[in-house]
Design an enzyme around this catalytic site. Sequence first.
Site, PDB file in Angstrom:
ATOM      1  N   THR A  17       0.816  -1.210   0.000  1.00  0.00           N
ATOM      2  CA  THR A  17       0.000   0.000   0.000  1.00  0.00           C
ATOM      3  C   THR A  17       0.851   1.262   0.000  1.00  0.00           C
ATOM      4  OG1 THR A  17      -0.073  -0.101   2.405  1.00  0.00           O
ATOM      5  CG2 THR A  17      -1.946  -1.074   1.204  1.00  0.00           C
ATOM      6  N   ARG A  18       2.099   1.136   0.414  1.00  0.00           N
ATOM      7  CA  ARG A  18       2.985   2.312   0.507  1.00  0.00           C
ATOM      8  C   ARG A  18       4.440   1.834   0.567  1.00  0.00           C
ATOM      9  NH1 ARG A  18       3.518   2.766   6.482  1.00  0.00           N
ATOM     10  NH2 ARG A  18       1.968   1.366   7.367  1.00  0.00           N
ATOM     11  N   ASN A  32       7.062  -8.697   1.828  1.00  0.00           N
ATOM     12  CA  ASN A  32       7.650  -7.381   2.125  1.00  0.00           C
ATOM     13  C   ASN A  32       7.150  -6.784   3.440  1.00  0.00           C
ATOM     14  OD1 ASN A  32       8.718  -4.529   1.318  1.00  0.00           O
ATOM     15  ND2 ASN A  32       6.510  -4.260   1.634  1.00  0.00           N
ATOM     16  N   TYR A  79      13.192  -6.475  16.304  1.00  0.00           N
ATOM     17  CA  TYR A  79      13.111  -6.308  14.847  1.00  0.00           C
ATOM     18  C   TYR A  79      14.299  -6.970  14.159  1.00  0.00           C
ATOM     19  CZ  TYR A  79      13.336  -4.024  10.272  1.00  0.00           C
ATOM     20  OH  TYR A  79      13.423  -3.787   8.917  1.00  0.00           O
TER      21      TYR A  79
HETATM   22  N1  LIG Z   1      12.668   1.525   5.275  1.00  0.00           N
HETATM   23  C1  LIG Z   1      13.870   1.023   5.546  1.00  0.00           C
HETATM   24  O1  LIG Z   1      14.857   1.753   5.745  1.00  0.00           O
HETATM   25  C2  LIG Z   1      14.062  -0.468   5.602  1.00  0.00           C
HETATM   26  C3  LIG Z   1      15.371  -0.960   5.835  1.00  0.00           C
HETATM   27  C4  LIG Z   1      15.593  -2.335   5.849  1.00  0.00           C
HETATM   28  C5  LIG Z   1      14.521  -3.191   5.633  1.00  0.00           C
HETATM   29  N2  LIG Z   1      13.254  -2.690   5.435  1.00  0.00           N
HETATM   30  C6  LIG Z   1      12.184  -3.646   5.195  1.00  0.00           C
HETATM   31  O2  LIG Z   1      11.495  -3.307   3.998  1.00  0.00           O
HETATM   32  C7  LIG Z   1      10.121  -3.726   4.109  1.00  0.00           C
HETATM   33  C8  LIG Z   1       9.201  -2.556   3.794  1.00  0.00           C
HETATM   34  O3  LIG Z   1       9.510  -1.501   4.675  1.00  0.00           O
HETATM   35  P1  LIG Z   1       8.906  -0.023   4.495  1.00  0.00           P
HETATM   36  O4  LIG Z   1       9.957   0.898   4.959  1.00  0.00           O
HETATM   37  O5  LIG Z   1       8.320   0.137   3.161  1.00  0.00           O
HETATM   38  O6  LIG Z   1       7.738  -0.062   5.600  1.00  0.00           O
HETATM   39  P2  LIG Z   1       6.441   0.879   5.760  1.00  0.00           P
HETATM   40  O7  LIG Z   1       6.619   2.133   5.012  1.00  0.00           O
HETATM   41  O8  LIG Z   1       6.184   0.933   7.215  1.00  0.00           O
HETATM   42  O9  LIG Z   1       5.286   0.020   5.033  1.00  0.00           O
HETATM   43  C9  LIG Z   1       4.897  -1.186   5.631  1.00  0.00           C
HETATM   44  C10 LIG Z   1       3.891  -1.905   4.756  1.00  0.00           C
HETATM   45  O10 LIG Z   1       3.515  -3.107   5.457  1.00  0.00           O
HETATM   46  C11 LIG Z   1       2.119  -3.104   5.732  1.00  0.00           C
HETATM   47  N3  LIG Z   1       1.870  -3.560   7.107  1.00  0.00           N
HETATM   48  C12 LIG Z   1       2.372  -3.020   8.246  1.00  0.00           C
HETATM   49  N4  LIG Z   1       1.896  -3.686   9.315  1.00  0.00           N
HETATM   50  C13 LIG Z   1       1.086  -4.653   8.840  1.00  0.00           C
HETATM   51  C14 LIG Z   1       0.283  -5.658   9.456  1.00  0.00           C
HETATM   52  N5  LIG Z   1       0.220  -5.796  10.785  1.00  0.00           N
HETATM   53  N6  LIG Z   1      -0.443  -6.477   8.676  1.00  0.00           N
HETATM   54  C15 LIG Z   1      -0.415  -6.332   7.322  1.00  0.00           C
HETATM   55  N7  LIG Z   1       0.310  -5.411   6.680  1.00  0.00           N
HETATM   56  C16 LIG Z   1       1.058  -4.578   7.430  1.00  0.00           C
HETATM   57  C17 LIG Z   1       1.661  -1.657   5.558  1.00  0.00           C
HETATM   58  O11 LIG Z   1       0.330  -1.640   5.082  1.00  0.00           O
HETATM   59  P3  LIG Z   1      -0.896  -0.811   5.788  1.00  0.00           P
HETATM   60  O12 LIG Z   1      -0.316   0.143   6.768  1.00  0.00           O
HETATM   61  O13 LIG Z   1      -1.592  -0.167   4.631  1.00  0.00           O
HETATM   62  O14 LIG Z   1      -1.706  -1.878   6.427  1.00  0.00           O
HETATM   63  C18 LIG Z   1       2.623  -1.111   4.509  1.00  0.00           C
HETATM   64  O15 LIG Z   1       2.147  -1.394   3.205  1.00  0.00           O
HETATM   65  C19 LIG Z   1       9.965  -4.283   5.517  1.00  0.00           C
HETATM   66  O16 LIG Z   1      10.146  -5.678   5.472  1.00  0.00           O
HETATM   67  C20 LIG Z   1      11.116  -3.649   6.274  1.00  0.00           C
HETATM   68  O17 LIG Z   1      11.490  -4.399   7.404  1.00  0.00           O
HETATM   69  C21 LIG Z   1      13.009  -1.354   5.414  1.00  0.00           C
END
Ligand SMILES: NC(=O)c1ccc[n+]([C@@H]2O[C@H](COP(=O)([O-])OP(=O)(O)OC[C@H]3O[C@@H](n4cnc5c(N)ncnc54)[C@H](OP(=O)(O)O)[C@@H]3O)[C@@H](O)[C@H]2O)c1
Length: 238
Positions: A16-17, A91, A155
């Site tokens: 979604t984002r 993801n 985490y």
């Molecule tokens: N951002 C970084 O710097 C970073 C670094 C290393 C790894 N990662 C990894 O990359 C991936 C994506 O991260 P991001 O930064 O894009 O995260 P984000 O912006 O927080 O987005 C999280 C996504 O997961 C969904 N989500 C969250 N909680 C959920 C739940 N309880 N049930 C179902 N869906 C859920 C959200 O959907 P809704 O809120 O619409 O439900 C949203 O689409 C993750 O695995 C994260 O650990 C991120």
Amino acid sequence: MKTSISGKWALVTGSTRGIGRQVAIGLARQGANVIVHGRSAEAAAETCAVLSELSVSVEVVAGELSSVEGVESVIQQIREKVGDIDILFNNAAISQEAQPVLEQSRELWDKVFQVNVHALIRLCQAFAPGMQKKKWGRIVNVSSGIADQPDLAAYSVSKAAVDKFTRDLSVALKDDGITVNYVDPGWIRTDMGGPDAWDDVSSVLPGMIVPVLLPDGGPTGKGYSAQNYKMLSDSYQG
Ligand SMILES: NC(=O)c1ccc[n+]([C@@H]2O[C@H](COP(=O)([O-])OP(=O)(O)OC[C@H]3O[C@@H](n4cnc5c(N)ncnc54)[C@H](OP(=O)(O)O)[C@@H]3O)[C@@H](O)[C@H]2O)c1
């Protein structure tokens, strides 16, 4: 050499984002049909609007990954709407408030592990058999390069579990035409990564989808870093 994913069905959890939306766009640009997932269908609207400009089919599935019932509901909805899928992109994940590792509660560890590990494992168990039948599949689990931050141990340990599970699953599926890999997006400015992160969310393409585009018989059980692929040719951008 990259494989064609045109016409394949891909589930991208948490699309979604943030990074998941980029992954959905990257896969759709390669011709894959996409199942957009988040906790509510309304939240999927913006991703769907972008995908609607590409010539692919799109479905939306809403469901909580923080409960066993929510995960089963996601699986059921996908079975009803699409049936088997070809590409599973795990993801979605949650992080945590920073706090001393010795004070991180059992409840916190359970919550983080339910979304980041148990839901991911269950989705692999649900959809790998359909890939085995077709003798083709791609499973990509999103990891993290996070290191030495004990204040975020729930985490970071959940991501270490993802890496190990990915390697184990890759061995189990290696003769079935299914690659199973994990990918670290880098530190990215999203809701999770925060405003101080190093890279814009657009930088995760094409790297995040490289493990999907691997040629048949390509690497499996490996870790990828999305930021290493910024210089790849335009054909990977779709
Ligand atoms: N951002 C970084 O710097 C970073 C670094 C290393 C790894 N990662 C990894 O990359 C991936 C994506 O991260 P991001 O930064 O894009 O995260 P984000 O912006 O927080 O987005 C999280 C996504 O997961 C969904 N989500 C969250 N909680 C959920 C739940 N309880 N049930 C179902 N869906 C859920 C959200 O959907 P809704 O809120 O619409 O439900 C949203 O689409 C993750 O695995 C994260 O650990 C991120």
